[in-house]
Enzyme design. Structure first.
Site, PDB file in Angstrom:
ATOM      1  N   ARG A 126       0.824  -1.204   0.000  1.00 51.26           N
ATOM      2  CA  ARG A 126       0.000   0.000   0.000  1.00 51.26           C
ATOM      3  C   ARG A 126       0.866   1.264   0.000  1.00 51.26           C
ATOM      4  O   ARG A 126       2.022   1.246   0.387  1.00 51.26           O
ATOM      5  CB  ARG A 126      -0.910   0.022   1.229  1.00 51.26           C
ATOM      6  N   LYS A 166      -8.843  -1.946   0.690  1.00 53.94           N
ATOM      7  CA  LYS A 166      -8.652  -1.027   1.807  1.00 53.94           C
ATOM      8  C   LYS A 166      -9.423   0.283   1.600  1.00 53.94           C
ATOM      9  O   LYS A 166      -9.786   0.946   2.576  1.00 53.94           O
ATOM     10  CB  LYS A 166      -7.168  -0.738   2.004  1.00 53.94           C
ATOM     11  N   HIS A 217     -10.557  -3.759  12.118  1.00 52.71           N
ATOM     12  CA  HIS A 217      -9.502  -4.388  11.326  1.00 52.71           C
ATOM     13  C   HIS A 217      -9.121  -5.666  12.069  1.00 52.71           C
ATOM     14  O   HIS A 217      -8.193  -5.689  12.862  1.00 52.71           O
ATOM     15  CB  HIS A 217      -8.310  -3.440  11.192  1.00 52.71           C
ATOM     16  N   SER A 256      -1.236  -6.150   9.318  1.00 49.50           N
ATOM     17  CA  SER A 256      -0.677  -7.177   8.452  1.00 49.50           C
ATOM     18  C   SER A 256       0.625  -7.705   9.054  1.00 49.50           C
ATOM     19  O   SER A 256       1.456  -6.937   9.518  1.00 49.50           O
ATOM     20  CB  SER A 256      -0.406  -6.609   7.060  1.00 49.50           C
ATOM     21  N   LYS A 285      -3.334 -12.383  11.836  1.00 52.81           N
ATOM     22  CA  LYS A 285      -4.800 -12.392  11.793  1.00 52.81           C
ATOM     23  C   LYS A 285      -5.331 -13.540  10.941  1.00 52.81           C
ATOM     24  O   LYS A 285      -6.223 -14.276  11.353  1.00 52.81           O
ATOM     25  CB  LYS A 285      -5.330 -11.070  11.219  1.00 52.81           C
ATOM     26  N   THR A 286      -4.782 -13.677   9.740  1.00 50.24           N
ATOM     27  CA  THR A 286      -5.266 -14.709   8.829  1.00 50.24           C
ATOM     28  C   THR A 286      -4.897 -16.094   9.333  1.00 50.24           C
ATOM     29  O   THR A 286      -5.732 -16.998   9.397  1.00 50.24           O
ATOM     30  CB  THR A 286      -4.690 -14.491   7.415  1.00 50.24           C
ATOM     31  N   ASP A 292     -10.030 -10.468   7.876  1.00 54.61           N
ATOM     32  CA  ASP A 292      -9.411  -9.136   7.891  1.00 54.61           C
ATOM     33  C   ASP A 292     -10.308  -7.992   8.357  1.00 54.61           C
ATOM     34  O   ASP A 292      -9.839  -7.111   9.055  1.00 54.61           O
ATOM     35  CB  ASP A 292      -8.871  -8.805   6.500  1.00 54.61           C
ATOM     36  N   ARG A 306       1.347 -12.489  -1.840  1.00 59.15           N
ATOM     37  CA  ARG A 306       0.010 -12.802  -1.312  1.00 59.15           C
ATOM     38  C   ARG A 306      -0.787 -13.682  -2.271  1.00 59.15           C
ATOM     39  O   ARG A 306      -0.478 -13.780  -3.467  1.00 59.15           O
ATOM     40  CB  ARG A 306      -0.779 -11.522  -1.041  1.00 59.15           C
TER      41      ARG A 306
END
Length: 533
Positions: free
Chosen positions: A61, A201, A220, A240, A244-245, A259, A325
Site C-alpha cells: 500500500r 482497503k 480491522h 498485516s 490475523k489470517t 481481515d 500474497r
C-alpha cells in the site's frame, strides 16, 4: 462503445458520467475474468488454474498517497492529522483528467456488496482497468446473486486506473500516485498503482467512516466461532503480519473472515467474501488450508516467484517482495462460514508483533487495559506491507489500523469499550513477534505455542490457570500452560542478558507512555489509570 455482461440497465457507467470508453465488461464471472486477463497479457495460468501476476513498482500500500476530499460535510468528523486533505477543486480536476484518460480504453465493472449483514452493507461498484483487479475484488467482496444485478444500484463507485499518473501541482496529490476518497460524491479514484490491496482497503476506509454513526464498530480484525456455535465468537485485531489470517484459520473453529468485520448490536459480520493471505514461507504443514488455495482455480497469486517450467511456487523467494500474497474466495477454506455472520464476541484478541522481544506471548487484560492497548496499537510494520519497509519497524498504529481510520481513534476506542462492557467479553493481548531478544538477536515466537495459548484462551481453560502480574505493564500473564514452555511465558527468562531485557523493557514502557499522551484528553480516568501497571 461496446457493452456486455449483466447489469442494471438504469445504472450503466454512462449514467455515472464515465463516457467514451471503448468497451465495458459488466460483472464477468471468474472464468471470463481469467480469460480476459490472460488475453490482455496481465499474467498467466499456474498450477490448478491459479492466476499468477505481479504488480510492478508497487508491491504494498501507499498510505502517504491517500487523500480525503475536504468538503463541509466531513470537515469536523475526519481525523485530518492522519488523513491528507484534498481540496474540492483539486478533486474535480483529478476526476476530469482521469475520466478523460479512460476514454477509448477497456474497463471491467464488478457490482458487489461490502458487508454480510444486509442492514449495514454498502453496495459498491468497482471499475478497473485491469481484468485481474476485477477478479481480485470479486474474491474479496461479497457477490450478489446474478438476478440481483438486474436491480443493483451502486452507492459507492471506485475507479482504479493504474496507467493514470497524477500531477501533484494540478491535482493536489503528494506524488504521481493517488488514492482519493470523496464522501460527498461517494467515489474513490486510484491511480498509478497496480497493487490490488488498495481496492479492498478503500472499501474498508468507507465502512470505517459510515458505520460508527450507526453504532457499529468497524474492526480491522479476523473472526471465527466455535463449530456449530456462533455465539462463541472471537475477534482478532492486528495489522498485516501479526497473524490475523493464520490464527483465525483454525480448523477446529469456523472462520467468519480474515481481515475486516463489523460488531453490531446483533453480532459480528464479515465485510468481505474472501481472504488476502500472505504467502511468504507458507507451508502445507503449518497452514494446510491456506496453502491449498494456491493451486485452486482463479486464486490470484500476487508477486510470487515461480518455476518457469513446472510452475511450482517458491514460498521462500522474497526477491519481488516480502508481501507476496494470494487472494481467494472464502469457500476455498473448508471450515469457512457460508453466511459471514457470528454472534457477539465472547473473546477479543489484540495481536501485536513486538520486535523488541519484551511482551509475553499472551496476557489477560482488564477492559481498561484493553482500551489502552487498543488505542496504542503497538506492533511492528513487517517487510513488504508498505513501500520502503525492509525490516520490522516498531510502531504505534492506533486501533491496529490507523491507515484506514478516517475518524479520530477515540471514536473507535469508545465504541469498543462500550461493546466490551455490554457483552462482558474477555480480552487478551497476544504477541506473535520476537522472544529471547529483539529483532536480529532473538527468534520469532513459535506458532505452535501461540496456537496452544489461543486455544486455551478461547476454550476457557486459560482463565482457570495461575497468573502473575507483569512488572512492566501490569497485565496478568499465565505462569504455566500445557504444551508451552514455562520460560516462554516469562520473556525475561528467554534473554541470555537479563540486564539488557530490563533496559529494553524500560525503553518500551517509555515509548508507550509518550505515544499515549496524545489520547489523555479524550479518555476516561480508568483507562488513564490502566496505562502502565
Amino acid at each position: 462503445m461496446t457493452m456486455n455482461g449483466r447489469v442494471n440497465p438504469k445504472r450503466t457507467l454512462e449514467d455515472q458520467g464515465i463516457t467514451g470508453v471503448a468497451a465495458v465488461h459488466y460483472n464477468y464471472l471468474e472464468p471470463a475474468l481469467v480469460d480476459a486477463a490472460i488475453a490482455r497479457g496481465e499474467g498467466q495460468i499456474g498450477k490448478g488454474g491459479a492466476f499468477l501476476c505481479t504488480t510492478g513498482q508497487f508491491t504494498g500500500r501507499s498510505p502517504k498517497d491517500k487523500h480525503v476530499v475536504r468538503t463541509p460535510s466531513v470537515e469536523n468528523t475526519i481525523w485530518w492529522e492522519n488523513n491528507a486533505a484534498m481540496s474540492p477543486e483539486s478533486w474535480a480536476q483529478l476526476k476530469a483528467d482521469m475520466l478523460e484518460h479512460v476514454k477509448g480504453r477497456e474497463l471491467f465493472v464488478e457490482d458487489l456488496y461490502a458487508g454480510a449483514d444486509p442492514t449495514h452493507r454498502v453496495d459498491v461498484r468497482m471499475v478497473t482497468e485491469l481484468a485481474w483487479h476485477g477478479l481480485f475484488i470479486r474474491h474479496l467482496l461479497r457477490r450478489p446473486a446474478r438476478e440481483e444485478l438486474d436491480t443493483f444500484l451502486p452507492e459507492w463507485t471506485i475507479l482504479n486506473v493504474p496507467s493514470f499518473k497524477a500531477d501533484p501541482k494540478r491535482h493536489g496529490s503528494r506524488s504521481d500516485t493517488v488514492i482519493a476518497l470523496n464522501f460527498d460524491e461517494k467515489m474513490v479514484l486510484i491511480g498509478n498503482t497496480a497493487y490490488a490491496g488498495e481496492n479492498k482497503k478503500s472499501v474498508f476506509t468507507i465502512l470505517n467512516y459510515l458505520l460508527p454513526e450507526k453504532g457499529v464498530m468497524a474492526m480491522h480484525c479476523s473472526a471465527n466461532h466455535a463449530i456449530g456455535n456462533p455465539d462463541d465468537t472471537a475477534v482478532f485485531f492486528g495489522l498485516s503480519g501479526t497473524g490475523k489470517t493464520t490464527l483465525s484459520a483454525d480448523p477446529s473453529r469456523t472462520l467468519i473472515g480474515d481481515d475486516e468485520h463489523g460488531w453490531s448490536d446483533k453480532g459480528t459480520f464479515n465485510f468481505e467474501g474472501g481472504c488476502y493471505a500472505k504467502t511468504i514461507n507458507l507451508s502445507p504443514e503449518a497452514e494446510p488450508e491456506i496453502y491449498g488455495t494456491t493451486t485452486r482455480f482463479a486464486t490470484v497469486i500476487e508477486n510470487m516467484v515461480w518455476n518457469p517450467e513446472t510452475f511450482d511456487l517458491d514460498f521462500a523467494d522474497n526477491s519481488l517482495t516480502d508481501n507476496m500474497r494470494c487472494a481467494y474466495p472464502l469457500e476455498y477454506i473448508s471450515n469457512a462460514s457460508a453466511t459471514g455472520l457470528g454472534g457477539l464476541p465472547k473473546n477479543v484478541v489484540l495481536l501485536t508483533c513486538d520486535a523488541y522481544g519484551v511482551l509475553p506471548p499472551i496476557a489477560r487484560l482488564t477492559p481498561a487495559q484493553a482500551m489502552y492497548h487498543f488505542l496504542s496499537g503497538f506492533t511492528s510494520k513487517t517487510p513488504g506491507t508498505e513501500r520502503g519497509v525492509v525490516e520490522p519497524i516498531p510502531t504505534f498504529s492506533t486501533c491496529f489500523g490507523a491507515p484506514f481510520m478516517p475518524r479520530r481513534p477515540e471514536v473507535y476506542g469508545k465504541l469498543l469499550q462500550q461493546k466490551i462492557a455490554e457483552t462482558g467479553a474477555s480480552c487478551w493481548l497476544v504477541n506473535t513477534g520476537w522472544t529471547g531478544g529483539k529483532y536480529g538477536t532473538g527468534k520469532r515466537m513459535p506458532i505452535r505455542a501461540t496456537r496452544a495459548l489461543l486455544s486455551a484462551a478461547l476454550n476457557g481453560s486459560l482463565a482457570k490457570t495461575t497468573f502473575r502480574k507483569d512488572p512492566n505493564f501490569g497485565f496478568e500473564v499465565p505462569v504455566s500452560v500445557p504444551g508451552v514452555e514455562d520460560a516462554l511465558l516469562n520473556p525475561r527468562e528467554t534473554w541470555a542478558d537479563k540486564a539488557a531485557y530490563d533496559a529494553q523493557a524500560k525503553a518500551l514502557v517509555e515509548m508507550f507512555s509518550k505515544n499515549f499522551a496524545q489520547y489523555v484528553a479524550y479518555i476516561d480516568d480508568d483507562v488513564k489509570a490502566a496505562a502502565i501497571g
